[in-house]
Design an enzyme around this catalytic site. Structure first.
Site, PDB file in Angstrom:
ATOM      1  N   ASP A  62      81.885  59.327   3.096  1.00 45.54           N
ATOM      2  CA  ASP A  62      83.231  59.800   3.423  1.00 45.54           C
ATOM      3  C   ASP A  62      83.754  59.125   4.694  1.00 45.54           C
ATOM      4  OD1 ASP A  62      85.522  61.253   3.053  1.00 45.54           O
ATOM      5  OD2 ASP A  62      84.739  63.112   3.885  1.00 45.54           O
ATOM      6  N   GLY A  63      85.063  58.974   4.763  1.00 41.48           N
ATOM      7  CA  GLY A  63      85.686  58.474   5.993  1.00 41.48           C
ATOM      8  C   GLY A  63      86.340  57.115   5.873  1.00 41.48           C
ATOM      9  N   ASN A  64      86.349  56.533   4.657  1.00 33.12           N
ATOM     10  CA  ASN A  64      86.960  55.203   4.489  1.00 33.12           C
ATOM     11  C   ASN A  64      88.445  55.216   4.838  1.00 33.12           C
ATOM     12  OD1 ASN A  64      84.517  54.427   3.486  1.00 33.12           O
ATOM     13  ND2 ASN A  64      85.153  54.408   1.341  1.00 33.12           N
ATOM     14  N   GLY A  65      89.140  56.267   4.398  1.00 36.89           N
ATOM     15  CA  GLY A  65      90.586  56.361   4.614  1.00 36.89           C
ATOM     16  C   GLY A  65      90.916  56.442   6.096  1.00 36.89           C
ATOM     17  N   LEU A  69      63.792  50.019  -6.311  1.00 37.60           N
ATOM     18  CA  LEU A  69      64.684  51.091  -5.838  1.00 37.60           C
ATOM     19  C   LEU A  69      65.551  51.534  -7.014  1.00 37.60           C
ATOM     20  CD1 LEU A  69      66.036  52.750  -3.489  1.00 37.60           C
ATOM     21  CD2 LEU A  69      67.655  50.856  -3.270  1.00 37.60           C
ATOM     22  N   ILE A  82      79.419  70.048   0.703  1.00 35.71           N
ATOM     23  CA  ILE A  82      78.709  69.343  -0.370  1.00 35.71           C
ATOM     24  C   ILE A  82      79.714  68.744  -1.356  1.00 35.71           C
ATOM     25  CG2 ILE A  82      77.086  69.671  -2.294  1.00 35.71           C
ATOM     26  CD1 ILE A  82      75.549  71.587  -0.480  1.00 35.71           C
ATOM     27  N   HIS A  99      88.032  51.338   1.788  1.00 36.65           N
ATOM     28  CA  HIS A  99      87.067  51.354   0.676  1.00 36.65           C
ATOM     29  C   HIS A  99      86.350  50.009   0.586  1.00 36.65           C
ATOM     30  CE1 HIS A  99      88.551  55.206  -0.351  1.00 36.65           C
ATOM     31  NE2 HIS A  99      89.670  54.818  -0.900  1.00 36.65           N
ATOM     32  N   SER A 117      84.598  60.981  -7.319  1.00 38.18           N
ATOM     33  CA  SER A 117      84.352  62.324  -7.852  1.00 38.18           C
ATOM     34  C   SER A 117      85.291  62.649  -9.006  1.00 38.18           C
ATOM     35  CB  SER A 117      84.537  63.362  -6.738  1.00 38.18           C
ATOM     36  OG  SER A 117      85.909  63.511  -6.445  1.00 38.18           O
TER      37      SER A 117
END
Ligand code: FPP
Length: 246
Positions: free
Chosen positions: A18-21, A129, A193, A35, A63
């Site tokens: 979160d926090g790109n904007g 991975l 969450i 982004h 999401s």
């Protein structure tokens, strides 16, 4: 990782990026610029996970609710996913990464869907991975789709209602074949969450940081892992019942 015993490195890390904007706004640029910058942080985290022996990394990229964002932002994100698939998959494959997309994939257009399936097919034999990218994903959606599969099995006469328990329902949830997240990280300052892996994070350790996703680098991941390594996980038992990690 210096200072963290191998046994204390989380097997599975799940991240809400979160926090790109806000990162873009601080630079007077459009949200899509943030982004794009977030892609670099994804690369940093993948490299660190490979190096530290983390087995599973699950990223929340889009999401179920993100479809409601302005049309041009959704379009920019789809373009970014396409470019990332075209540019990064070969390198991930070269590093032995198995790529999986989880979520309501039917919601995507044909070009993107086809690229996602081909990336999954290309990397299916890898296990350095397990990298899962949650797209059009919601934890509630996941529980509903698992419940539908259980109901269908009952309707076919293959399962009795009283046979449905946590283990049985859990088999139909996304990522059922992988260990559940040990460490849940959310960047960007919110302490929520937000409908990510609701069932699977039941016993995850939660870690929140104010760092915005494009600024999240290997040192930030190390800090989160060190914080995790100091915690005592009791899974509902008492401290005395926990066998100390040798
Ligand atoms: C949330 O920040 C971020 C997203 C909705 C998109 C995440 C996508 C990436 C990091 C792109 C790269 C990913 C892959 C797997 C190639 P926000 O827009 O909600 O930020 P804000 O809270 O500051 O507005």
């Amino acid at each position: 990782m210096p200072g963290v015993e191998a046994a204390r490195v989380p097997r599975h890390i799940a991240i809400v990026m979160d926090g790109n904007g806000r990162w873009a706004r601080a630079r007077h640029r459009p949200r899509s610029f943030g982004h794009n910058a977030g892609r670099k942080a994804v690369r940093e985290v993948v490299e660190a996970c490979l190096r530290e022996g983390v087995q599973v990394l699950t990223l929340f990229a889009f999401s179920s609710e993100n479809w409601q964002r302005p049309k041009d932002e959704v379009g920019a994100l789809m373009g970014l996913f396409l470019r990332a698939l075209d540019k990064e998959v070969d390198e991930l494959h070269g590093h032995g990464v198995r790529l999986r997309f989880i979520g309501d994939l039917a919601a995507f257009d044909e070009a993107l869907l086809q690229r996602m399936h081909s990336a999954m097919a290309q990397t299916v034999g890898n296990d350095a991975l397990h990298m899962n990218v949650a797209v059009s994903y919601g934890g509630r959606w996941d529980i509903v789709q698992a419940s539908r599969q259980a109901a269908a099995a009952v309707a076919r006469g293959e399962l009795r209602v009283d046979e449905i328990d946590e283990a049985r329902l859990g088999q139909w949830l996304s990522l059922a074949e992988l260990p559940p997240p040990d460490l849940f990280i959310r960047t960007g300052g919110e302490r929520r969450i937000s409908n990510f892996l609701l069932w699977q994070v039941a016993y995850a350790e939660l870690y929140f940081t104010d760092t915005l996703w494009p600024d999240f680098d290997q040192a930030c991941l190390r800090e989160a892992i060190e914080d995790y390594a100091r915690r005592e996980r009791r899974f509902g038992r008492t401290s005395e019942q926990i066998v100390p990690v040798p």
